[in-house]
Design a protein around this motif. Structure first.
Motif, PDB file in Angstrom:
ATOM      1  N   ASP A 147      46.741  40.527  37.462  1.00  0.00           N
ATOM      2  CA  ASP A 147      46.011  40.983  38.639  1.00  0.00           C
ATOM      3  C   ASP A 147      45.986  39.872  39.690  1.00  0.00           C
ATOM      4  O   ASP A 147      46.400  38.735  39.438  1.00  0.00           O
ATOM      5  N   SER A 148      45.497  40.184  40.872  1.00  0.00           N
ATOM      6  CA  SER A 148      45.526  39.260  42.004  1.00  0.00           C
ATOM      7  C   SER A 148      44.774  37.969  41.702  1.00  0.00           C
ATOM      8  O   SER A 148      45.284  36.875  41.932  1.00  0.00           O
ATOM      9  N   TYR A 149      43.541  38.113  41.177  1.00  0.00           N
ATOM     10  CA  TYR A 149      42.753  36.908  40.906  1.00  0.00           C
ATOM     11  C   TYR A 149      43.429  36.039  39.856  1.00  0.00           C
ATOM     12  O   TYR A 149      43.533  34.814  40.028  1.00  0.00           O
ATOM     13  N   ASN A 162      46.551  35.763  38.964  1.00  0.00           N
ATOM     14  CA  ASN A 162      47.759  35.104  39.458  1.00  0.00           C
ATOM     15  C   ASN A 162      47.425  33.895  40.330  1.00  0.00           C
ATOM     16  O   ASN A 162      48.033  32.828  40.200  1.00  0.00           O
ATOM     17  N   LYS A 163      46.432  34.060  41.217  1.00  0.00           N
ATOM     18  CA  LYS A 163      46.020  32.950  42.077  1.00  0.00           C
ATOM     19  C   LYS A 163      45.389  31.830  41.235  1.00  0.00           C
ATOM     20  O   LYS A 163      45.658  30.647  41.477  1.00  0.00           O
TER      21      LYS A 163
END
Length: 251
Positions: free
Chosen positions: A203-205, A207-208
């Motif tokens: 998910d986005s979080y 990956n960051k």
């Protein structure tokens, strides 16, 4: 008096006494069962109200708040059916229904508050316990058919992301604290654990966060390498000085 009649009356009396005792015991069991059920539903109400009380400290969505409020409302209805003569529960049920309708029709949208990273291990543990309890309730309400599958999947995934975020934010904080104390080995172990935990997430979080943790680890590794290189260079300088100042041989 006829002996047979007397024996019959005595037998009837015993039968009435036994029957009365059976009825009393039966009613007692019913009352005991009602009290147990009432206590169970009261516990559900108390624990759910406690969870809702955290809505100003942790992001609750409209769907999650509706689920929790519905849980309280259902528990109040169950108690009202068990003790119909107790009007206090009936009034609480009316108030709860009004609160539920208000939430459903007039909620502004978005989360109840913004996410705040834990400032210490104990706060992180408390937040993780909260998320775990919310996920358990969401799962239980879904099994009972009170939460539809789409809402359950969305909210469960959302809570899982918060669970990951709490862990990772705490890892970052602990790593920075270890670095400031000069404990680079401890910081590296924490960062590696965080990266491993995020490996299966996409998910986005996650990956960051994974990129951020890898950057921190690379920086630590480069710093360690530089310190080793500097130590080797310094050692070589010391060796050169020793050669220059060693006693000259007499020929």
């Amino acid at each position: 008096m006829n002996i047979a009649l007397l024996v019959g009356l005595i037998g009837l009396l015993f039968a009435l006494i036994i029957g009365y005792n059976i009825i009393v015991q039966y009613r007692g069991r019913i009352e005991s069962a009602k009290k147990q059920e009432t206590a169970k539903y009261n516990a559900i109400i108390e624990t759910t109200e406690e969870l809702i009380g955290n809505a100003h400290q942790f992001p609750f969505s409209k769907e999650l708040l509706l689920c929790l409020n519905q849980r309280i409302l259902d528990a109040l209805r169950a108690i009202s059916d068990l003790v119909p003569n107790n009007k206090s529960y009936e009034q609480r049920m009316i108030n709860m229904q009004s609160q539920f309708d208000q939430l459903q029709n007039n909620y502004a949208g978005g989360d109840s508050t913004s996410f705040k990273s834990p400032t210490n291990d104990q706060q992180a543990i408390n937040m993780l316990k909260l998320v775990k309890r919310l996920r358990e309730i969401l799962r239980a309400e879904h099994k009972k058919g009170r939460v539809n599958t789409q809402v359950f999947v969305t909210e469960n995934a959302r809570l899982e992301t918060f669970q990951i975020r709490i862990n990772i934010e705490n890892v970052i904080k602990r790593s920075k604290d270890a670095i400031s104390r000069g404990q680079s080995g401890t910081a590296k172990q924490l960062l590696k654990k965080g990266i491993d935990a995020l490996t299966v997430k996409n998910d986005s979080y996650s990956n960051k966060a994974r990129t951020h943790l890898e950057s921190m680890l690379d920086e630590l590794n480069n710093k360690s390498k530089k310190e080793r290189d500097d130590a080797i260079t310094e050692e070589e300088k010391d060796d050169e000085i020793d050669v220059l100042f060693q006693p000259k041989k007499k020929w």
